[in-house]
Design a protein around this motif. Structure first.
Motif, short mmCIF file in Angstrom:
data_model
loop_
_atom_site.label_atom_id
_atom_site.label_comp_id
_atom_site.label_asym_id
_atom_site.label_seq_id
_atom_site.Cartn_x
_atom_site.Cartn_y
_atom_site.Cartn_z
N HIS A 252 -0.86 -3.82 -1.73
CA HIS A 252 0.28 -2.90 -1.77
C HIS A 252 1.57 -3.70 -1.65
O HIS A 252 1.67 -4.60 -0.81
CB HIS A 252 0.17 -1.89 -0.63
CG HIS A 252 1.08 -0.71 -0.78
ND1 HIS A 252 2.45 -0.79 -0.60
CD2 HIS A 252 0.83 0.58 -1.11
CE1 HIS A 252 2.99 0.40 -0.80
NE2 HIS A 252 2.03 1.25 -1.11
N ARG B 57 -2.32 4.02 -6.99
CA ARG B 57 -0.93 3.98 -6.51
C ARG B 57 0.04 4.32 -7.63
O ARG B 57 1.01 5.07 -7.44
CB ARG B 57 -0.61 2.59 -5.93
CG ARG B 57 -1.43 2.17 -4.74
CD ARG B 57 -0.80 1.00 -4.01
NE ARG B 57 -0.60 -0.17 -4.83
CZ ARG B 57 -1.42 -1.22 -4.86
NH1 ARG B 57 -2.54 -1.22 -4.14
NH2 ARG B 57 -1.14 -2.28 -5.61
N ALA C 159 2.87 -4.05 1.90
CA ALA C 159 2.00 -4.54 2.97
C ALA C 159 2.72 -5.64 3.74
O ALA C 159 3.31 -6.55 3.14
CB ALA C 159 0.69 -5.04 2.39
N PRO D 214 1.36 1.72 3.04
CA PRO D 214 0.10 1.01 3.32
C PRO D 214 -0.28 1.05 4.79
O PRO D 214 0.57 1.02 5.69
CB PRO D 214 0.43 -0.42 2.89
CG PRO D 214 1.90 -0.56 3.21
CD PRO D 214 2.51 0.79 2.96
N GLU E 64 -4.87 2.26 1.66
CA GLU E 64 -5.25 0.99 2.25
C GLU E 64 -4.37 -0.13 1.68
O GLU E 64 -3.96 -0.08 0.53
CB GLU E 64 -6.73 0.72 1.95
CG GLU E 64 -7.64 1.73 2.62
CD GLU E 64 -9.00 1.86 1.96
OE1 GLU E 64 -9.97 2.18 2.66
OE2 GLU E 64 -9.09 1.66 0.73
N ALA E 65 -4.09 -1.13 2.51
CA ALA E 65 -3.19 -2.21 2.09
C ALA E 65 -3.69 -2.91 0.84
O ALA E 65 -2.90 -3.41 0.04
CB ALA E 65 -3.03 -3.22 3.22
#
Length: 470
Positions: A429, A210, A432, A222, A202-203
């Motif tokens: 992220h 991560r 993103a 992302p 997910e962003a």
């Protein structure tokens, strides 16, 4: 001849090599200095029992009276205490009350409002001890060996039943694997999936995951986020081997994943031969809504269910679990080294009893009520300040959205006030895109402070916000 095998004796390392040199100080004086320094430095902490004088004299090759006199000297100075029949022990360390910290480690804040942190002062010690006693009493001898690489069968059976009853997970003891927490599970799965294809995330999400994926030579990509949760349609942009989701309660925004997107995610996984890694983040703690069940029952052959005791009990247990598709069990066990190295058997047996006895359910219900009261107190205190509040319905965190540019100032002021917080930006992220909203904000955990300290933490936080936003 001196015997170095003294049944029941306590070992104590002291270096008295000076006594063999001509002209050295007296043995008693050296022994007193060595003991005093061991206590002063903190190597011998308050309450540490010392060996009997006969034992220490034999170990050091000196006269018993010398040891007895050295002990007596240090008792008189207040370093040690002694009582007939009870032995001799360290009374006063004379050392710093906190151990030295490695460079780069942040000082413990006065007010711990870090997200994802439970109130460890509420750890159910008496109930856990009762389960530990019963588990150890009933433990078979083979529990003291490494055993099944998936983990103790008692815990796997207990978790299979519990997860089915409470979270709707469809699994069996044969497909449950015990690990040392969700991060450890993700590391094992990353090894299995390999670096050839990225793992979608997910962003906004926990940067520790991560980092763990990247540290193993794999990459993350992302997918977007909106009010319905992760934008799973974005998965078609990538040739990903898996997607990591928090469908019950998004971390950190707090919404559940929309049912249509749950279905779309498992359909994507089936179509691509990929997997959904379901981090059941805060699944135990919900307040204003019906429980949102696990995603795993939609496709047990495509979804890996991940859970742990870190927030429900304590992070120090290092106790987590995976409910795996059949085809991943052997590869995950192999990635773990083919043995259960990571969680000791006695902790697993204790947790098994804790679950099957109903103590775990009772603890969760008790803490759910306590955390709800804290959440309500925090929301009430924040109301006059005009900050946006998200993630109210479940979990141990609130997301406070702030005016542009305010996140950095809030974090700086919080640091000066001794408040530990997390900025929203670190959860974003790095890749993103502009289609994902990028607001300023801070994530406030309301679980960690002890009950007596919570009001003070809330007041300190409100003071920081008021000073920033006025």
């Amino acid at each position: 001849m001196t015997s170095w095998a003294n049944p029941g004796a306590r070992d104590l390392h002291l270096d008295l090599r000076d006594v063999v040199r001509p002209g050295a100080r007296g043995v008693r004086e050296l022994l007193v200095d060595a003991l005093r320094e061991a206590v002063r430095s903190g190597r011998l902490t308050a309450g540490t029992m010392l060996p009997p004088s006969r034992t220490l004299a034999a170990d050091l090759g000196i006269a018993r009276n010398t040891v007895a006199e050295a002990y007596a000297d240090l008792v008189a100075e207040g370093w040690l205490a002694s009582r007939q029949g009870a032995g001799t022990w360290v009374l006063n360390t004379g050392a710093r009350t906190d151990p030295p910290r490695p460079r780069g480690v942040r000082t413990t804040a006065r007010h711990n409002l870090m997200p994802g942190s439970p109130d460890v002062s509420e750890f159910p010690r008496a109930a856990w001890l009762a389960s530990a006693r019963r588990a150890l009493t009933d433990a078979p001898n083979d529990a003291l060996w490494m055993g099944d690489p998936r983990g103790r069968p008692e815990l796997r059976e207990a978790l299979a039943g519990y997860l089915g009853r409470v979270r709707g997970v469809r699994t069996s003891p044969e497909t449950v694997v015990i690990c040392a927490g969700v991060r450890h599970a993700i590391e094992l799965l990353t090894r299995v999936l390999g670096p050839a294809h990225p793992i979608a995330v997910e962003a906004y999400g926990l940067f520790l995951f991560r980092d763990a994926i990247s540290a193993l030579g794999s990459s993350t990509v992302p997918i977007g986020l909106d009010d319905d949760g992760a934008v799973v349609a974005d998965l078609d942009r990538y040739d990903a081997s898996a997607v990591l989701l928090t469908p019950a309660h998004h971390n950190p925004h707090g919404m559940p994943l929309h049912p249509a997107r749950r279905t779309a995610a498992v359909e994507w996984a089936a179509r691509r031969g990929a997997y959904v890694l379901e981090d059941d983040y805060d699944g135990e703690f919900r307040y204003d809504r019906q429980p949102v069940g696990a995603m795993q029952p939609l496709a047990p052959d495509r979804v890996v269910y991940l859970g742990s005791a870190s927030k429900s009990l304590a992070p120090a247990l290092r106790l987590g679990w995976m409910a795996l598709p059949d085809d991943l069990v052997e590869p995950v066990v192999a990635a773990a080294g083919g043995n259960q190295f990571f969680v000791d058997s006695l902790a697993q047996l204790t947790m098994a009893d804790f679950v099957t006895s109903g103590r775990y359910d009772r603890h969760i219900r008790r803490m759910r009520m306590r955390y709800r009261r804290r959440r309500d107190r925090l929301v009430e205190a924040l109301a006059p300040l005009g900050v946006g509040v998200r993630g109210l319905s479940a979990g141990l965190n609130l997301l406070l959205t702030l005016p542009d540019g305010a996140e950095r100032e809030v974090l700086q002021r919080a640091g000066g006030a001794g408040i530990a917080l997390t900025g929203l930006s670190v959860m974003r992220h790095p890749a993103a895109g502009p289609d994902v909203a990028d607001p300023d904000g801070v994530i406030v955990g309301f679980g960690a402070p002890a009950e007596h300290a919570f009001a003070g933490a809330v007041d300190a936080l409100c003071g920081v916000l008021e000073a920033t936003l006025r």
